[in-house]
Each structure stands twice: as C-alpha cells, then as structure tokens.
Motif scaffolding. Structure first.
Motif, PDB file in Angstrom:
ATOM      1  N   LYS A 254       1.625   4.697   9.727  1.00  0.00           N
ATOM      2  CA  LYS A 254       0.352   5.165  10.506  1.00  0.00           C
ATOM      3  C   LYS A 254       0.323   3.578  10.856  1.00  0.00           C
ATOM      4  O   LYS A 254       0.714   2.521  10.043  1.00  0.00           O
ATOM      5  CB  LYS A 254      -0.853   5.323   9.672  1.00  0.00           C
ATOM      6  N   ALA A 255      -0.523   3.449  12.245  1.00  0.00           N
ATOM      7  CA  ALA A 255      -1.222   1.862  12.554  1.00  0.00           C
ATOM      8  C   ALA A 255      -1.533   0.892  11.422  1.00  0.00           C
ATOM      9  O   ALA A 255      -1.466   0.350  11.322  1.00  0.00           O
ATOM     10  CB  ALA A 255      -1.904   2.191  13.555  1.00  0.00           C
ATOM     11  N   GLU A 256      -2.364   2.028  10.705  1.00  0.00           N
ATOM     12  CA  GLU A 256      -3.267   1.309   9.873  1.00  0.00           C
ATOM     13  C   GLU A 256      -2.756   0.211   8.635  1.00  0.00           C
ATOM     14  O   GLU A 256      -2.888  -0.420   7.825  1.00  0.00           O
ATOM     15  CB  GLU A 256      -4.461   1.767   9.346  1.00  0.00           C
ATOM     16  N   ILE A 257      -1.525   0.743   8.011  1.00  0.00           N
ATOM     17  CA  ILE A 257      -0.042   0.485   6.976  1.00  0.00           C
ATOM     18  C   ILE A 257       0.252  -0.387   7.688  1.00  0.00           C
ATOM     19  O   ILE A 257       0.318  -1.065   6.972  1.00  0.00           O
ATOM     20  CB  ILE A 257       0.007   2.078   6.363  1.00  0.00           C
ATOM     21  N   ARG A 258       0.555   0.002   8.770  1.00  0.00           N
ATOM     22  CA  ARG A 258       1.543  -0.941   9.499  1.00  0.00           C
ATOM     23  C   ARG A 258       1.397  -2.238   9.879  1.00  0.00           C
ATOM     24  O   ARG A 258       1.324  -3.427   8.935  1.00  0.00           O
ATOM     25  CB  ARG A 258       2.356  -0.292  10.684  1.00  0.00           C
ATOM     26  N   ALA A 259      -0.406  -2.472  10.276  1.00  0.00           N
ATOM     27  CA  ALA A 259      -1.343  -3.969  10.241  1.00  0.00           C
ATOM     28  C   ALA A 259      -1.519  -4.273   8.572  1.00  0.00           C
ATOM     29  O   ALA A 259      -1.743  -5.479   8.659  1.00  0.00           O
ATOM     30  CB  ALA A 259      -2.661  -3.495  11.070  1.00  0.00           C
ATOM     31  N   LYS A 260      -1.750  -3.008   8.433  1.00  0.00           N
ATOM     32  CA  LYS A 260      -2.396  -3.538   6.540  1.00  0.00           C
ATOM     33  C   LYS A 260      -1.216  -4.218   5.810  1.00  0.00           C
ATOM     34  O   LYS A 260      -1.539  -5.266   5.506  1.00  0.00           O
ATOM     35  CB  LYS A 260      -2.965  -2.643   5.639  1.00  0.00           C
ATOM     36  N   ASN A 261       0.257  -3.771   5.871  1.00  0.00           N
ATOM     37  CA  ASN A 261       1.596  -4.586   5.240  1.00  0.00           C
ATOM     38  C   ASN A 261       1.751  -5.738   5.697  1.00  0.00           C
ATOM     39  O   ASN A 261       2.123  -6.678   5.244  1.00  0.00           O
ATOM     40  CB  ASN A 261       2.091  -3.545   4.880  1.00  0.00           C
ATOM     41  N   LEU A 262       1.858  -5.737   7.343  1.00  0.00           N
ATOM     42  CA  LEU A 262       2.279  -7.052   7.890  1.00  0.00           C
ATOM     43  C   LEU A 262       0.990  -8.463   7.539  1.00  0.00           C
ATOM     44  O   LEU A 262       1.155  -9.653   7.148  1.00  0.00           O
ATOM     45  CB  LEU A 262       1.598  -6.994  10.025  1.00  0.00           C
ATOM     46  N   ILE A 263      -0.332  -7.535   7.231  1.00  0.00           N
ATOM     47  CA  ILE A 263      -1.451  -8.703   7.074  1.00  0.00           C
ATOM     48  C   ILE A 263      -1.074  -9.027   5.673  1.00  0.00           C
ATOM     49  O   ILE A 263      -1.078 -10.784   5.474  1.00  0.00           O
ATOM     50  CB  ILE A 263      -2.524  -8.460   7.267  1.00  0.00           C
ATOM     51  N   ARG A 264      -0.551  -7.748   4.674  1.00  0.00           N
ATOM     52  CA  ARG A 264      -0.393  -8.691   2.931  1.00  0.00           C
ATOM     53  C   ARG A 264       1.077  -9.807   3.111  1.00  0.00           C
ATOM     54  O   ARG A 264       0.099 -11.087   2.392  1.00  0.00           O
ATOM     55  CB  ARG A 264      -0.305  -7.109   2.312  1.00  0.00           C
ATOM     56  N   PHE A 265       1.687  -9.415   3.886  1.00  0.00           N
ATOM     57  CA  PHE A 265       2.622 -10.300   4.325  1.00  0.00           C
ATOM     58  C   PHE A 265       2.605 -12.028   4.691  1.00  0.00           C
ATOM     59  O   PHE A 265       2.403 -12.585   4.462  1.00  0.00           O
ATOM     60  CB  PHE A 265       4.253 -10.141   4.422  1.00  0.00           C
ATOM     61  N   ARG A 266       2.209 -11.439   6.093  1.00  0.00           N
ATOM     62  CA  ARG A 266       1.112 -13.220   6.180  1.00  0.00           C
ATOM     63  C   ARG A 266       0.776 -13.634   5.341  1.00  0.00           C
ATOM     64  O   ARG A 266       0.603 -14.870   5.277  1.00  0.00           O
ATOM     65  CB  ARG A 266       0.744 -12.785   7.773  1.00  0.00           C
ATOM     66  N   ASP A 267      -0.345 -12.916   4.628  1.00  0.00           N
ATOM     67  CA  ASP A 267      -1.248 -13.698   3.979  1.00  0.00           C
ATOM     68  C   ASP A 267      -1.255 -14.561   2.404  1.00  0.00           C
ATOM     69  O   ASP A 267      -1.720 -14.671   1.787  1.00  0.00           O
ATOM     70  CB  ASP A 267      -2.766 -13.357   3.588  1.00  0.00           C
ATOM     71  N   CYS A 268       1.104 -13.346   2.182  1.00  0.00           N
ATOM     72  CA  CYS A 268       1.054 -13.728   0.163  1.00  0.00           C
ATOM     73  C   CYS A 268       1.437 -14.969   0.612  1.00  0.00           C
ATOM     74  O   CYS A 268       2.185 -15.816   1.267  1.00  0.00           O
ATOM     75  CB  CYS A 268       1.781 -13.216   0.743  1.00  0.00           C
TER      76      CYS A 268
END
Length: 640
Positions: A336-350
């Motif tokens: 889902k769009a919110e999961i894609r956005a969440k995982n991408l942000i989590r990876f960027r901020d990791c």
C-alpha cells in the motif's frame, strides 16, 4: 560530461546566463541541493524550455534533470498573465511511480520555500483566537502570482478527495502518476484550455511508454491542448520515445549528455564517472555469502538490493536480516502507498547499516542520499533498466558502486552484451573468497528460517516460481536461457525445502517431479509434513485435508483461501433466492446495455437507414418466433 545538441546552438555556461530574470532564490536552492552551476543538462534544458522549445533530454542519472524542468515551470508561471485563474492548469508533470512523483513534488515544494508568496500560499499562517490579546497577529498574505502544485497519486488519497483538494487549492501545477492524473483531468472541475496550458513534462519518458502506462498516457495526450511545450526526460531514450516525438512534438531539440571515459577519453559513458560498475560471476549458492562479505569489507552503510519479483522481496525480506546481520526494508508495487512511503522514509532516516530490498519500482529517478552500494541479485527484465538501477548510487558527484551478480554458465555473456550497448562493467576488484562449506552454512541458515513455520516455506515456493517465470522473460533470451539453469544449485541458493510443482521444472528438470527433494541435500530425517502453520486455523484446515486424503476423500476447501477457491465457497454458501436475484440483476444490466447500444447505433443513422434497420429487426424477430414454434411442435415429451 559532453552534451550533444541538435540543432547546434551556443550554450550558456552558468545559471546566471540562462535568463536575465532567473531569480536569486532559484540559485540559492540549486546550491543548497548541490546542483552544479555548470551541469550541461541544466545549462541547456532550462533556456530551451524557457524559449518555447519542445525538448528531449537523455542524460546520465543524477545529473539534475528534475531541476532542469522545474525551474522553467516556475519561471514561466511567474511571467504568465493571470497564472492563478481558478480551475485552470498551467503545467503537468507525469512520472511512472508514486515515489518518483512524490520526490518531484517535494523538490518543487523545497524550491518554492524561497519564493515568499508561494510559500505563504502553500503553508498559510494558522488563524489565531481573536480573544487572545497576547497572540501575535498573522502577517498579511503577500500578493501573487503564486506557484501552487498538487500531488496526484493513487493509494495516498481517494479520487473525490483529490478533486475536492483541487477545488480548494486552485493549483496551477499538477504532478502525479498517469492513472490518477487521468482520473482528475477527466473531472469537469479541471480546465485545460489552449491559451492557458503551457508545459507538459514526461519524466522517465521511456518507462511511461510501457504497455502498463501507454493507454493512460495516450488519453492524457489527447486531453492536453496541442499548442503546448513538451519535455521528455530520461537516462535512456528508447525507440518508443522517438515514436512519441514524431507524434506529439514539433521540431524538438534533443540533448544527449555523455560522460568522458577516463580510459579512452571519448564521450561514450552512460553513467557518471563517480559511479563504478562491477560484476561478479559465481555459483548461485555463493551469491548471498559473497554479498555478506562485500557488505562487511566495504562497510556499506546504505545499500539497495534489487530482485526480479514482488514475491522475491517478500521472501528475502524475512531471510536476509538474520544472515546479513543488517536491517532490511522491503518495498514493492503490491505494498500500500502508506507502507511504501513509510519504509522509504525509515530507510532514508536510518543511522545504522541498512538495505532497501526492492524491485524495478524504485529503479528510476529516486534520489536517496548517500547510497554506497547497489546490488543486483537478479538481472532486470529489460536491459535499459540496468543503467537506471545502477544510477541510484554515485549521484551528484558522490562516489558509488554497483555490483551485478551473474551465475556461472551463459550469463557471463551479459557483460559483452552491455558493452555492445555502450555500458562497460568491470570485474569486482578483490572479490571475497567463499568456500563450499561457507556456502552450505548459509543454506542451512536459510532453511532454519523456513523451518520455523510453514508460512515461510510457502513464501519460498511462491517466490521461486515467480523468479523462474521472470527469468523466462529476461532479455536477451539467448543469455538468460532457462534451459541452461543449474537447477540444483539454484534450489540450494534459495534454501528450498522441496521443489515446487511448476511447468519449467517438469520440462527442464523432470527429476524434481519424481523426487521433490532431489539434489537439494535435505536431511533425510526431516519430514515436510511435520512443518506446521503458525496460524492455528490454517493448520487445522491442513490437518483435516491430510485426514481426508488418507480416507480417500476429496479435501474441503480451506477457510482462508482467496481467489477462485474463495469465490467458489461464496457461491456455495449463497441461498438459491440470492443467486436468483443476482442472476436477474445481471440480466437487467445486460438489457440496459443493449438499449444504450441500440440508441447509440440509431443516433448515428439517417432517417432512411433507421427505417431499413427497423424492417431488418422485425424480420429477424419473425424468423426467431417461427423457429421456436417449430421446436415446440416437434417435441413429443420424454419416453418411458
């Protein structure tokens, strides 16, 4: 980097030379985003778009293509007469994926923070309570013109919400994916007039012409006015884009930027000089062990690992964390769009070592800072996506590396194929050594994950089948020939507990059908039937099916199956009256469609044609009536 411009024109050398009106806030933003002041793509594309020229840009990844079309959009709108006319759209940017569209939107928002009127319009000061005497009074809204973008992607918001937002915001720039853009553009509240519409930009244009997008894109091109400026941007302009150029553009300029090769001095490289392209050939079972050592030896903080299928992402996301000892963030098109956005942000901020595990959904345009390593466990189905995948690293002058894993056999020829296509890859320098014992140890670790619960075994089966199907579609076909696959090695590389039932195995590896564990080197003491589902209801259904087969009966359908099984179960549960009502509803809808079809047909006829058509229908009705009557008279009932 050397540009090729058709027709030849003298090119400006800096941002200041692009146009006298280029505002200082645009320069400030360009510098803050680390865009070079002499980047050829920006230095040429901006004045051409500003000067009413259709444009095709082919340039290496990370060279600033996004800013090269956003700056002209902003400048042209600020100069336009009444750019904030209600309901009128001035510019549209189309991107193939939600992530890329969101990124373009975010870059434009960041750009507009330097433009006070637009920034105030997009982020208005909240109203204060009039009774609070100590509260500071809000500043008045600065006069326009304003640049107001709206992001249109499916899954994030519903279509009625996007249309309501359009009416409230009154945007003059739309950025989105083809399907949602088309749905909004077809609304009566959106106006696209010849004298008002200005720029249409297709980012990753060759990807937009894939069969999945082409119907929607063609409709968008039909909706936007013909009198427009059009810009096509991509790292690989294919023949399909050339076709679109001939159809939808008028005498376009083409900019082709290449990088000077450090070895030959020729302008032939299709990737930045800061990006190193490598490959490594090994047995399939040694790919993951080698990947583990590469991550350790190179201390790669952030890496992107590409696999060929969504099912593969689901499987490896559960297996790789325990083997590689790093965080793994999965992302693919079924999320889902919110999961894609969440995982991408989590990876960027990791802030620790992490891997983004994905498919080609993130192969294009996505700009993630500080990607140290790009790994291709599976080759992309289309060769043009090879460059796009690798280009996620080594962006904006930063150093990066892309490693492609190839299996022993015919896959080594892929290196020669890429070289013919203009992309040279080198052997991985100082590749780590992996012994057979180390590879076996990794395989045992994979199987330990699968043996924890039967759900993981099912994931491995589904992922392996999807990989084999994708492999048959990978180009070039003579290099990636499924008839030459080393099935035993590949099965162990996936950690399979048993072979799935699939046509490819039945045809090219028939031993797997006679013995479902042939060549996998599974411990003889292990019995697959003892592997249970963690879901108790699903496990009870499985046990009931085993008992039914033991009695020679047909197992009942599991209660949690989807697809055709679930549909069959729903039909069986429906009462006869419900089925009858549903059938009547379908017949009513069919009759309505026939009426509309006849009305449309008769509406296009002349009066004489209508008379002839009615006579023909009467004749057909009489013939059918006589035929039915003859059948009734000839029927004498059932015999004894």
């Amino acid at each position: 980097m050397a540009p090729e411009l058709e027709p030849a024109k003298k090119q400006p050398k800096s941002f200041e030379a692009l146009t006298p009106e280029l505002s200082s806030w645009i320069l400030d933003f360009a510098r803050s985003m680390n865009f070079s002041r002499t980047t050829p793509v920006q230095g040429m594309a901006i004045p051409l778009l500003m000067g009413n020229k259709d444009l095709v840009v082919e340039a290496v990844t990370g060279s600033g293509k996004t800013l090269s079309f956003l700056i002209p959009i902003v400048e042209r709108l600020l100069k336009a007469e009444d750019p904030n006319r209600k309901g009128h759209v001035r510019s549209i940017v189309v991107a193939p994926t939600k992530e890329l569209a969101t990124q373009i939107y975010d870059v434009l928002r960041g750009l507009l923070r330097h433009h006070v009127p637009s920034a105030a319009k997009l982020d208005p000061v909240p109203e204060v309570d009039s009774e609070d005497e100590d509260a500071p009074m809000p500043d008045e809204m600065p006069p326009g013109p304003y640049i107001i973008p709206q992001l249109l992607i499916g899954g994030r918001t519903k279509l009625p919400e996007d249309i309501a937002t359009f009416s409230e915001l009154n945007p003059n720039v739309l950025i989105g994916t083809p399907k949602r853009l088309l749905e909004v553009l077809q609304s009566s509240k959106v106006v696209l007039k010849r004298h008002w519409f200005d720029l249409l930009v297709l980012d990753e244009a060759d990807r937009l012409l894939d069969p999945n997008f082409q119907p929607d894109l063609s409709k968008i091109l039909d909706l936007v006015p013909k009198e427009r400026r059009t810009g096509l941007f991509s790292a690989s302009v294919s023949q399909a884009v050339n076709e679109l150029v001939r159809v939808g553009m008028r005498y376009p300029f083409k900019i082709s930027a290449r990088v000077r090769s450090a070895q030959t001095g020729a302008f032939d490289k299709r990737t930045p000089e800061s990006l190193k392209l490598c490959y490594h050939v090994s047995k399939p079972s040694k790919k993951i062990p080698i990947l583990k050592k590469v991550l350790q030896e190179r201390s790669a903080e952030k890496s992107i690992v590409y696999v060929s299928t969504r099912a593969g992402v689901d499987y490896w996301s559960h297996v790789l964390p325990s083997i590689l000892g790093v965080l793994v963030f999965p992302l693919h098109g079924d999320h889902k769009a919110e999961i894609r956005a969440k995982n991408l942000i989590r990876f960027r901020d990791c802030d620790t070592q992490a891997i983004l595990l994905t498919t080609d959904v993130l192969a294009r345009g996505i700009d993630i800072p500080d990607i140290d390593l790009v790994v291709q466990l599976d080759i992309p189905a289309q060769p043009k996506d090879f460059i796009h995948r690798c280009g996620r690293s080594g962006r904006a002058g930063k150093r990066g590396m892309a490693v492609t894993f190839l299996s022993e056999g015919s896959e080594e020829d892929y290196v020669k194929y890429l070289e013919v296509q203009g992309t040279k890859v080198e052997p991985l320098p100082n590749p780590p050594e992996v012994s057979d014992d180390e590879a076996d140890q990794i395989v045992r670790q994979m199987r330990a994950v699968l043996m924890k619960k039967r759900e993981m075994h099912d994931r491995s089966q589904k992922a392996f089948v999807s990989w084999a199907q994708a492999y048959t579609k990978t180009l070039p076909g003579d290099v990636f020939d499924i008839r030459k696959v080393q099935w035993q090695e590949v099965g162990r590389a996936w950690g399979l507990l048993r072979w799935p039932k699939m046509p490819e195995l039945k045809r090219y590896f028939p031993e797997s059908f006679a013995d479902r564990t042939f060549g996998l080197n599974i411990d003889e003491s292990f019995d697959i039937e003892t592997l249970k589902y963690a879901d108790k209801l699903r496990e009870s259904s499985r046990q009931a099916a085993i008992e039914a087969r033991a009695r020679g009966e047909k197992p009942k359908l599991p209660s949690r199956l989807g697809g055709a099984a679930a549909e069959l179960r729903r039909k069986e549960k429906n009462a006869w009256s419900v089925q009858k009502d549903a059938k009547a509803l379908r017949e009513t809808r069919r009759d309505r469609k026939d009426v509309r079809r006849k009305a449309d047909k008769f509406g296009k006829m002349s009066e004489a044609e209508k008379v002839e058509a009615m006579k023909l229908e009467d004749l057909v009705a009489k013939v059918r009536e006589q035929t039915a009557k003859q059948e009734d008279e000839s029927f004498e009932g059932f015999g004894d």
